[in-house]
Design a protein around this motif. Structure first.
Motif, PDB file in Angstrom:
ATOM      1  N   ALA A 197     -36.550 -96.033  11.731  1.00  0.00           N
ATOM      2  CA  ALA A 197     -38.181 -95.691  12.024  1.00  0.00           C
ATOM      3  C   ALA A 197     -38.842 -95.220  10.794  1.00  0.00           C
ATOM      4  N   PRO A 198     -39.022 -96.180   9.698  1.00  0.00           N
ATOM      5  CA  PRO A 198     -39.458 -95.711   8.569  1.00  0.00           C
ATOM      6  C   PRO A 198     -40.881 -95.033   8.414  1.00  0.00           C
ATOM      7  N   GLN A 199     -41.642 -95.448   9.361  1.00  0.00           N
ATOM      8  CA  GLN A 199     -42.989 -94.813   9.266  1.00  0.00           C
ATOM      9  C   GLN A 199     -42.949 -93.375   9.765  1.00  0.00           C
ATOM     10  N   LYS A 200     -41.853 -92.738  10.520  1.00  0.00           N
ATOM     11  CA  LYS A 200     -41.772 -91.464  10.977  1.00  0.00           C
ATOM     12  C   LYS A 200     -40.569 -90.884  10.117  1.00  0.00           C
ATOM     13  N   TYR A 201     -39.450 -91.365   9.774  1.00  0.00           N
ATOM     14  CA  TYR A 201     -38.334 -90.666   9.049  1.00  0.00           C
ATOM     15  C   TYR A 201     -37.887 -91.466   7.777  1.00  0.00           C
ATOM     16  N   PRO A 202     -37.495 -90.831   6.730  1.00  0.00           N
ATOM     17  CA  PRO A 202     -37.008 -91.546   5.518  1.00  0.00           C
ATOM     18  C   PRO A 202     -35.560 -91.839   5.587  1.00  0.00           C
ATOM     19  N   VAL A 203     -34.983 -91.339   6.699  1.00  0.00           N
ATOM     20  CA  VAL A 203     -33.522 -91.446   6.812  1.00  0.00           C
ATOM     21  C   VAL A 203     -33.302 -92.195   8.207  1.00  0.00           C
ATOM     22  N   PRO A 204     -32.098 -92.563   8.373  1.00  0.00           N
ATOM     23  CA  PRO A 204     -31.834 -93.330   9.658  1.00  0.00           C
ATOM     24  C   PRO A 204     -31.751 -92.556  10.832  1.00  0.00           C
ATOM     25  N   VAL A 205     -32.272 -93.007  12.075  1.00  0.00           N
ATOM     26  CA  VAL A 205     -32.176 -92.451  13.242  1.00  0.00           C
ATOM     27  C   VAL A 205     -30.695 -92.600  14.024  1.00  0.00           C
ATOM     28  N   LYS A 206     -30.242 -93.850  13.423  1.00  0.00           N
ATOM     29  CA  LYS A 206     -28.903 -94.051  13.929  1.00  0.00           C
ATOM     30  C   LYS A 206     -27.969 -94.857  12.908  1.00  0.00           C
ATOM     31  N   LEU A 207     -26.930 -94.848  12.729  1.00  0.00           N
ATOM     32  CA  LEU A 207     -25.920 -95.271  11.785  1.00  0.00           C
ATOM     33  C   LEU A 207     -24.667 -95.593  12.265  1.00  0.00           C
ATOM     34  N   SER A 208     -24.130 -96.834  12.224  1.00  0.00           N
ATOM     35  CA  SER A 208     -22.779 -97.048  12.602  1.00  0.00           C
ATOM     36  C   SER A 208     -21.904 -98.244  11.609  1.00  0.00           C
ATOM     37  N   GLN A 209     -20.913 -97.850  11.245  1.00  0.00           N
ATOM     38  CA  GLN A 209     -19.831 -98.670  10.245  1.00  0.00           C
ATOM     39  C   GLN A 209     -18.709 -98.631  10.701  1.00  0.00           C
ATOM     40  N   SER A 210     -17.962 -99.683  10.586  1.00  0.00           N
ATOM     41  CA  SER A 210     -16.552 -99.919  10.928  1.00  0.00           C
ATOM     42  C   SER A 210     -15.475 -99.660   9.734  1.00  0.00           C
ATOM     43  N   ASP A 211     -16.221 -99.597   8.493  1.00  0.00           N
ATOM     44  CA  ASP A 211     -15.126 -99.704   7.451  1.00  0.00           C
ATOM     45  C   ASP A 211     -14.779 -98.346   6.767  1.00  0.00           C
ATOM     46  N   GLY A 212     -15.261 -97.135   7.622  1.00  0.00           N
ATOM     47  CA  GLY A 212     -15.139 -96.052   7.185  1.00  0.00           C
ATOM     48  C   GLY A 212     -14.395 -95.220   8.385  1.00  0.00           C
ATOM     49  N   GLY A 213     -13.906 -95.911   9.365  1.00  0.00           N
ATOM     50  CA  GLY A 213     -13.150 -95.048  10.412  1.00  0.00           C
ATOM     51  C   GLY A 213     -14.049 -95.259  11.606  1.00  0.00           C
ATOM     52  N   ASN A 214     -14.769 -96.367  11.927  1.00  0.00           N
ATOM     53  CA  ASN A 214     -15.524 -96.685  13.106  1.00  0.00           C
ATOM     54  C   ASN A 214     -16.410 -95.090  13.634  1.00  0.00           C
ATOM     55  N   LEU A 215     -17.138 -94.923  12.510  1.00  0.00           N
ATOM     56  CA  LEU A 215     -18.206 -94.041  12.563  1.00  0.00           C
ATOM     57  C   LEU A 215     -19.800 -94.197  13.342  1.00  0.00           C
ATOM     58  N   GLU A 216     -20.235 -93.211  13.949  1.00  0.00           N
ATOM     59  CA  GLU A 216     -21.408 -93.516  14.458  1.00  0.00           C
ATOM     60  C   GLU A 216     -22.155 -92.181  14.291  1.00  0.00           C
ATOM     61  N   LEU A 217     -23.405 -92.106  13.650  1.00  0.00           N
ATOM     62  CA  LEU A 217     -24.239 -90.870  13.623  1.00  0.00           C
ATOM     63  C   LEU A 217     -25.344 -91.155  14.167  1.00  0.00           C
ATOM     64  N   GLN A 218     -26.095 -90.371  14.988  1.00  0.00           N
ATOM     65  CA  GLN A 218     -27.260 -90.346  15.772  1.00  0.00           C
ATOM     66  C   GLN A 218     -27.946 -89.038  15.395  1.00  0.00           C
ATOM     67  N   LEU A 219     -29.314 -89.004  15.075  1.00  0.00           N
ATOM     68  CA  LEU A 219     -30.102 -88.128  14.524  1.00  0.00           C
ATOM     69  C   LEU A 219     -30.363 -87.305  15.792  1.00  0.00           C
ATOM     70  N   VAL A 220     -30.257 -86.024  15.535  1.00  0.00           N
ATOM     71  CA  VAL A 220     -30.246 -84.904  16.658  1.00  0.00           C
ATOM     72  C   VAL A 220     -32.002 -84.259  16.347  1.00  0.00           C
ATOM     73  N   SER A 221     -31.936 -83.741  15.194  1.00  0.00           N
ATOM     74  CA  SER A 221     -33.390 -83.199  14.889  1.00  0.00           C
ATOM     75  C   SER A 221     -33.932 -83.546  13.452  1.00  0.00           C
ATOM     76  N   PHE A 222     -35.153 -83.558  13.311  1.00  0.00           N
ATOM     77  CA  PHE A 222     -35.722 -83.761  11.788  1.00  0.00           C
ATOM     78  C   PHE A 222     -36.840 -82.677  11.795  1.00  0.00           C
ATOM     79  N   LYS A 223     -36.774 -81.922  10.678  1.00  0.00           N
ATOM     80  CA  LYS A 223     -37.649 -81.012  10.328  1.00  0.00           C
ATOM     81  C   LYS A 223     -38.345 -81.152   9.189  1.00  0.00           C
ATOM     82  N   GLY A 224     -39.436 -81.371   9.007  1.00  0.00           N
ATOM     83  CA  GLY A 224     -40.335 -81.351   7.498  1.00  0.00           C
ATOM     84  C   GLY A 224     -40.653 -79.999   7.306  1.00  0.00           C
ATOM     85  N   GLN A 225     -40.762 -79.964   5.874  1.00  0.00           N
ATOM     86  CA  GLN A 225     -41.102 -78.509   5.345  1.00  0.00           C
ATOM     87  C   GLN A 225     -42.313 -78.584   4.564  1.00  0.00           C
TER      88      GLN A 225
END
Length: 238
Positions: free
Chosen positions: A210-238
């Motif tokens: 959601a590039p206009q909201k966060y500069p990093v992914p809200v979700k990421l999935s890949q099969s070539d590194g061990g079938n991993l999935e990452l999901q954003l839990v929280s984002f805090k600007g400073q």
């Protein structure tokens, strides 16, 4: 799957997953933040990743990715890794100055240190077995800052991105493109996200932004590194 193999895929997969930069014209100056992700493998939560960006002074920034195994074999082995990049903000673009990777899993340790001398145009990589060098490239980054650089490009309106990335023995050009828009629901909320794939292998890497909201992914999935999935839990600007 053996314990050592699970550990290797956990560490390598997370590094790659949170790991995509190049020169982006007219990009705004970086903004500090901290993003927390839930990491899963095969549907089981196995870890937590904390990604942060902080100013280092003199036009440089520190981008850190700290990963801790909290479940399954990763927790049992005490698997932890840390990637830290110092980059300079050069003509509206991030360029790597140094990169450090450390993985500690009790019985197994791994490390890599990368230095970039922009005056001489040389990259030096050392994994503890002696340094190797190769030429740098303008706008070059490392695997740790790839996902951040990709988010910046999407925010600037790009639909395809070519990134020169410093790897072990050379600068590798990585190609990404927006494959479409999809509704995504993660612990941090629901988003109408842009799905990004790697052009060379569209099935092995998928990242939702959601590039206009966060500069990093809200979700990421890949099969070539061990079938991993990452999901954003929280984002805090400073």
């Amino acid at each position: 799957m053996t314990s050592s193999h699970s550990l290797r895929t956990f560490a390598a997969g997370l590094a790659l997953a949170l790991s995509t930069t190049a020169a982006f014209a007219a990009a705004p100056a970086p903004t500090p933040f901290t993003a927390t992700y839930q990491v899963s493998q095969g549907g089981q939560v196995i870890g937590e990743a904390v990604v942060s960006l902080k100013p280092a002074g003199n036009g440089q920034w520190v981008y850190s990715n700290q990963i801790k195994g909290t479940g399954g074999i990763a927790a049992a082995l005490g698997a932890n890794s840390n990637e830290t990049t110092t980059f300079r903000w050069n003509n509206g673009a991030p360029e790597t100055v140094s990169y450090d990777y450390k993985m500690d899993a009790g019985f197994k340790n791994k490390q890599r240190h990368t230095d970039v001398n922009w005056t001489s145009g040389q990259v030096t990589v050392d994994e503890g077995k002696g340094p190797m060098t190769y030429p740098s490239a303008p706008g070059m980054v490392d695997r740790n800052t790839t996902s951040y650089a990709l988010g910046l490009a999407l925010r600037a309106g790009k639909q395809s991105v070519s990134l020169p990335v410093a790897v072990k023995r050379n600068v590798e050009t990585q190609e990404f493109k927006v494959a479409g828009k999809e509704a995504v629901k993660v612990p941090a909320g629901s988003f109408q996200a842009e799905r990004v794939v790697r052009s060379s292998d569209q099935n092995s890497f998928n990242a939702w932004y959601a590039p206009q909201k966060y500069p990093v992914p809200v979700k990421l999935s890949q099969s070539d590194g061990g079938n991993l999935e990452l999901q954003l839990v929280s984002f805090k600007g400073q």
